[in-house]
Motif scaffolding. Structure first.
Motif, mmCIF file in Angstrom:
data_model
loop_
_atom_site.group_PDB
_atom_site.id
_atom_site.type_symbol
_atom_site.label_atom_id
_atom_site.label_comp_id
_atom_site.label_asym_id
_atom_site.label_seq_id
_atom_site.Cartn_x
_atom_site.Cartn_y
_atom_site.Cartn_z
ATOM 1 N N GLY A 12 0.850 -0.971 -0.049
ATOM 2 C CA GLY A 12 0.145 0.178 0.348
ATOM 3 C C GLY A 12 0.828 0.836 0.297
ATOM 4 O O GLY A 12 2.062 1.237 0.752
ATOM 5 N N ILE A 13 0.138 2.312 -0.696
ATOM 6 C CA ILE A 13 1.009 4.094 -0.934
ATOM 7 C C ILE A 13 1.080 4.529 0.853
ATOM 8 O O ILE A 13 -0.241 4.840 1.179
ATOM 9 C CB ILE A 13 0.191 4.158 -1.375
ATOM 10 N N PRO A 14 1.993 4.783 1.559
ATOM 11 C CA PRO A 14 1.832 5.315 3.395
ATOM 12 C C PRO A 14 0.951 6.945 2.337
ATOM 13 O O PRO A 14 1.209 7.463 1.810
ATOM 14 C CB PRO A 14 3.354 5.951 2.719
ATOM 15 N N GLU A 15 -0.047 7.054 3.574
ATOM 16 C CA GLU A 15 -0.611 8.189 3.835
ATOM 17 C C GLU A 15 0.358 9.706 3.337
ATOM 18 O O GLU A 15 -0.526 10.412 2.369
ATOM 19 C CB GLU A 15 -0.725 8.372 4.665
ATOM 20 N N SER A 16 1.297 9.815 3.936
ATOM 21 C CA SER A 16 1.988 10.954 3.747
ATOM 22 C C SER A 16 2.732 10.847 2.293
ATOM 23 O O SER A 16 3.255 12.410 1.995
ATOM 24 C CB SER A 16 3.375 10.326 4.496
ATOM 25 N N ILE A 17 2.388 9.952 1.088
ATOM 26 C CA ILE A 17 2.885 10.197 0.207
ATOM 27 C C ILE A 17 2.183 10.621 -0.970
ATOM 28 O O ILE A 17 2.311 10.755 -2.514
ATOM 29 C CB ILE A 17 3.680 9.561 -0.161
ATOM 30 N N ARG A 18 0.701 9.981 -0.796
ATOM 31 C CA ARG A 18 0.197 9.754 -1.515
ATOM 32 C C ARG A 18 -0.784 11.525 -2.256
ATOM 33 O O ARG A 18 -1.150 11.221 -3.366
ATOM 34 C CB ARG A 18 -1.444 9.241 -1.035
ATOM 35 N N GLN A 19 -0.120 12.311 -2.322
ATOM 36 C CA GLN A 19 -0.448 13.115 -2.766
ATOM 37 C C GLN A 19 0.717 13.394 -3.611
ATOM 38 O O GLN A 19 0.441 14.801 -5.097
ATOM 39 C CB GLN A 19 -0.216 14.808 -1.683
ATOM 40 N N ARG A 20 1.905 12.902 -3.641
ATOM 41 C CA ARG A 20 3.169 13.221 -4.474
ATOM 42 C C ARG A 20 2.721 11.897 -5.802
ATOM 43 O O ARG A 20 3.790 12.369 -6.034
ATOM 44 C CB ARG A 20 4.084 13.537 -3.471
#
Lengths: 407, 559
Positions: free
Chosen positions: B488-496
């Motif tokens: 899964g994609i960590p929350e912290s980098i989802r925007q990027r």
């Protein structure tokens, strides 16, 4: 006891195909076909095999890891790669874990030839101990200073890199090994150090220098190591000098240099693996006033030219270089009847021994009169002798004649 | 109604329009200008109206005989009046000039003063009258105007922008000095010339249309065009125009403010070129990594096809030899007496040939070779489909097949770490696509899925993940889902994750362009959507939605 060959490929159809074409080997060898590295290792633990031929890309344990384990657990085994794809990165990692690589698809006859060649090399070595020593040798010694120059030099050019490699037995050997492997897609065999360096490229050569480990050379007295190195380099220079005097083609000039550098590969191998026995051989030769080679045969079962040629043969170096290495004491034993790299290396080696008269290293070996007479060059020996002493006096001033580079 | 009579002038008494002395006096008293009467020497004050008394501080009812008008002027004004005003007035009857009074609070009040000389019946001047208007406000306004003009001048002459005023016919009225700096023409050279002269012929139509529009609507808009420099080179300008109206509201002239954007355009083009190159690099990178897998996928079957064929060749030779032995045996049998030596020879031959092995092995070798040829054929046709030459036109493609081919081409990327599950909606109609770019997106997402799984289970082959690829026909959309069982994609980098150059892979392992390109291909080139759902520890699903109706490629807005 019949020898065993193990073939590993994860593709059952590929194994079936290999079973069919390798059938001619079945008369003399037990053939094992494994589709999984674990199974292969299990079988090997029952009874060691003499040669493994492995694919690289496989699920589970990769070929590279399998070969590494075989090297560590069964050092007496010849390790060959048969792979449909070998890129540079993979090649560098295989540089020392396999003796030789064959690219898929290959002509079945060629594959058979490679296997037969490797099998004949190991069966020609009379003792298990010596065979193990040859198979487990994955590097010849490299001089730390040259490694440093290759790794740290900021503005390394191909020419400079070639010059570095050309001064180091260990690097020259591995560079020639890789340059003659399937990753370098050159149809002809490469016997020239500058060509080999150019084919591999700076990055690869640098990586090879960086990955060279300092072998446990404590076995060598530093003095003996230095002398052996100096003799190898002198012979390379001398062979090149003689070849140049005889106006041979650049290719032979380069090959004479490279083969001269590697002609005593077997001596490096014997001295490093069996230091005490080697001192014994030297003592025996002096005491009984016999050729060092004969003393080596008595102690090890084979002399250093044969041992060196066996090692380089497993590594897939070109046949002409192997002949030079194995016959550098007695070129008249070959069917070569014209001036070749072998002639140049033979003469240079003999004349340099004569000049140095190094009692510790070996009793003087002589220029083979039959070979030189056959070529009608007997009158040239004094010219060559003069050139060698001229050339080497320059070396002693700390200025080496320029190593070979591309014209 | 009586007879119609012509209008007769009404008597003043009747309608109050008669300028009676009272009325005239009332006007004088009411006006805000200063009005006075003096002697012909402009000294003795005979009369000063109310505005005058206020200004000069003389009580309304007070007598004037004590006051000389001269003491109410500053010296410079009195001098002007004496030297110039009185004599001109005496001679010409009237003088107008700028003078000043000293107000009751000591303030100098600037005035515009009119001096009239009034003559008696004998033609001699009897007295002088003065009308003076306080110009302080007027001055202030003028000063403000002057300053404002000065300011605009400074602005226009120093602005980096090109500022021009043209009349409604396109004649140049004014050009700022920056024209010389940017385009090489001096304002003097330009004045009066036709303003479309230096505009690139291809851009003229656009400019004329914009000018016409501005004239009609009074609203200008931003336009971009090329203009010829005096040295012959072309500069790219961006301009905005506004209209200037006269007092009646008609458009009098057009003000054009332009900016040289040549460098900016060059930088933009450079950036676009870089982006294109990066895309190319990413494509080469993925082709490079695929080459390893494809080489392996093809070379393995080619190897055993070759092995088998070689085996068949040798087997046939062996069988042929045996067959000829049998043939001789047959002929011998036909002749009646079979030579026992021949029987022994052929038996030995047969024993040596391993006939049973060959009879069993040959059909298998043939079958396996054919299977190998099928595999090579499949891979090669998948490659052909995958490497669809990039077109700029959308063509209708079978998404399922395109995806299948791409997954096949990328097989080596995932086959050691994951099982592939495909769930294709066979009712999916053909979808308008740029096949090369679409395949690239699927490849990027599939490779990412495989890498995500490696992050989770490692690549030792002991544990495997699953990549699920599905297609659905939903209303006017085709939806493709690529699901992995990675971390899964960590929350912290989802925007990027869609940002160019953003990568979580180690240095040298990825350009960070894969998802950025996927996004631009799907959203900009196909008018679709690219999004993801991700749950830590469960995996990530990338979702592509493509419109089934062809859409215009989104053009970059032209300015």
């Amino acid at each position: 006891m019949i020898g065993r060959i193990l073939i590993l490929d994860d593709e059952p159809l590929a194994l079936d195909g290999l079973k069919r074409v390798l059938r001619p080997l079945a008369a003399d060898w037990e053939l094992l076909f494994a589709s999984d590295a674990r199974q292969a290792l299990d079988w090997m633990s029952d009874r060691p095999v003499d040669l493994v031929l492995s694919d690289l890309l496989m699920p589970g344990m990769k070929g590279i890891e399998f070969l590494g384990r075989v090297r560590d657990q069964y050092p007496q085994t010849v390790r060959l790669i048969l792979s449909g794809y070998i890129d540079r990165e993979l090649l560098l990692r295989c540089a020392t874990s396999a003796h030789r690589a064959v690219a898929k698809p290959c002509n079945p006859a060629d594959l058979l030839a490679v296997l037969r060649r490797a099998l004949s090399v190991i069966t020609s070595i009379p003792t298990h101990t010596l065979r193990t020593a040859i198979c487990r040798t994955d590097r010849l010694p490299t001089q730390p200073e040259i490694r440093r120059q290759l790794i740290c030099s900021g503005d390394l050019s191909l020419d400079r890199a070639s010059a570095c490699v050309a001064r180091d037995v260990g690097l020259a050997a591995i560079v020639l090994k890789l340059a003659n492997s399937p990753v370098v897609q050159v149809a002809k065999q490469i016997c020239s150090i500058p060509d080999a360096v150019a084919c591999l490229g700076l990055d690869t050569v640098r990586s090879l220098a960086a990955s060279a480990t300092e072998p446990a050379w404590s076995a060598f007295t530093p003095d003996r190591l230095q002398k052996l190195w100096k003799h190898s380099l002198d012979t390379a220079m001398g062979a090149q000098l003689i070849a140049r005097i005889e106006h041979v083609h650049q290719e032979i000039l380069d090959e004479a240099f490279a083969a001269g550098l590697l002609h005593d590969a077997g001596k490096f191998l014997l001295v490093s693996n069996f230091p005490d026995q080697y001192s014994e051989a030297v003592r025996l030769a002096i005491e009984e006033k016999i050729e060092l080679s004969e003393a080596e045969v008595r102690i090890f079962g084979a002399a250093h030219p044969k041992v060196g040629a066996a090692l380089l043969d497993l590594w897939g170096l070109p046949a002409s270089m192997l002949e030079t290495v194995s016959m550098h004491h007695l070129p008249s034993g070959t069917c070569c009847h014209r001036f070749s790299a072998l002639t140049a290396v033979h003469v240079a080696n003999a004349l340099i021994h004569e000049r140095d008269d190094d009692s510790d290293c070996s009793p003087v070996s002589h220029v083979d009169p039959a070979h030189i007479g056959d070529l009608g060059l007997s009158a040239r020996i004094n010219t060559w002798r003069g050139a060698i002493s001229d050339g080497t006096s320059k070396m002693e001033n700390g200025k080496w004649p320029v190593p070979p580079s591309r014209p | 109604m009586g007879s119609v009579k012509p209008n007769r002038p009404r008597t003043p008494q009747q309608n109050g329009s008669e300028p009676t002395p009272e009325r005239l006096l009332a006007i004088l008293e009411a006006t805000t200008d200063l009005v006075n009467l003096t002697d012909t020497k402009y000294e003795q004050l005979y009369y000063l109206n109310r505005a005058g008394r206020r200004l000069l501080g003389i009580p309304d009812e007070g007598a004037l005989s004590n006051h000389s008008i001269t003491r109410f002027h500053p010296d410079w004004a009195l001098e002007r009046i004496r030297k110039e005003g009185i004599s001109v007035a005496l001679q010409d009857g009237v003088w107008v000039g700028e003078t000043a009074f000293v107000a009751t609070d000591g303030r100098e009040v600037q005035v515009s003063q009119l001096i009239l000389a009034h003559k008696g019946r004998d033609g001699m001047v009897e007295y002088l009258s003065t009308m003076a208007r306080d110009m302080t406000e007027n001055r202030r306004a003028q000063e403000a105007l002057r300053r404002s003009e000065e300011m605009f001048r400074v602005i226009t002459e120093n602005a980096g922008e090109l500022i021009a005023l043209v009349d409604t016919k396109g004649r140049r009225l004014y050009n700022s000095p920056s024209y010389e700096r940017v385009l090489g023409y001096s304002p003097e050279e330009l004045r009066g010339t036709w303003s479309f002269e230096q505009i690139h012929p291809d851009d003229r139509e656009q400019i004329l249309a914009a000018a016409e529009e501005a004239r009609k609507t009074g609203i200008g808009r931003f336009i971009e065009y090329r203009m010829r420099h005096k040295d012959g080179s072309w500069r790219t300008l961006e301009s905005h125009a506004g209209v200037i109206r006269n007092s009646t509201g008609d458009i009098e002239s057009i003000l054009v403010v332009a900016r040289d954007i040549t460098e900016r355009k060059r930088a933009e083009q450079e950036r676009e070129r870089m982006q294109l190159q990066l895309n190319q690099v990413q494509k080469l990178e993925s082709i490079g990594r695929l080459a390893a897998g494809i080489a392996h996928e093809i070379n393995t079957p080619v190897q055993y096809i070759g092995d088998n064929t070689r085996f068949l060749q040798e087997s046939f030779a062996e069988l042929n030899k045996l067959l000829s032995g049998y043939d001789r045996l047959l002929q011998s049998a036909r002749s009646g007496a079979v030579d026992p030596a021949l029987i022994a020879e052929v038996s030995a031959m047969a024993g040596h040939t391993e006939v049973h092995y060959l009879i069993n092995e040959i059909p298998t070798a043939i079958a396996q070779s054919l299977e190998g040829i099928d595999r090579v054929t499949n891979i090669v046709s998948a490659m052909k489909q995958f490497s669809h030459p990039g077109t700029d036109d959308k063509v209708a493609i079978d998404l399922n097949q395109a995806i299948e081919s791409t997954l096949m081409v990328a097989r080596n990327e995932w086959k050691y770490v994951a099982d592939l599950v495909t769930d294709f909606d066979r009712t999916l109609p053909l979808v308008p696509c740029l096949p090369g770019e679409f395949n690239q997106v699927i490849l990027n997402l599939a490779v990412n899925a495989a890498h995500a799984i490696v992050d989770c289970v490692g690549d030792d082959g002991n544990r495997r993940g699953t990549i699920t690829v599905s297609t659905r026909h939903i209303d006017a959309l085709a939806e493709i889902r690529i699901k992995d069982t990675g971390p899964g994609i960590p929350e912290s980098i989802r925007q990027r994750i869609f940002e160019p150059f953003f990568t979580t892979k180690p240095f040298g392992k990825g350009t960070g362009q894969g998802l950025a390109i996927a996004h631009s291909v799907i959203v900009e080139r196909h008018g679709g959507e690219l999004m993801f759902e991700s749950e830590l520890g469960q995996g990530t699903t990338f979702i592509i939605r493509l419109p089934l109706r062809p859409q215009q490629n989104k053009q970059k807005p032209t300015t």
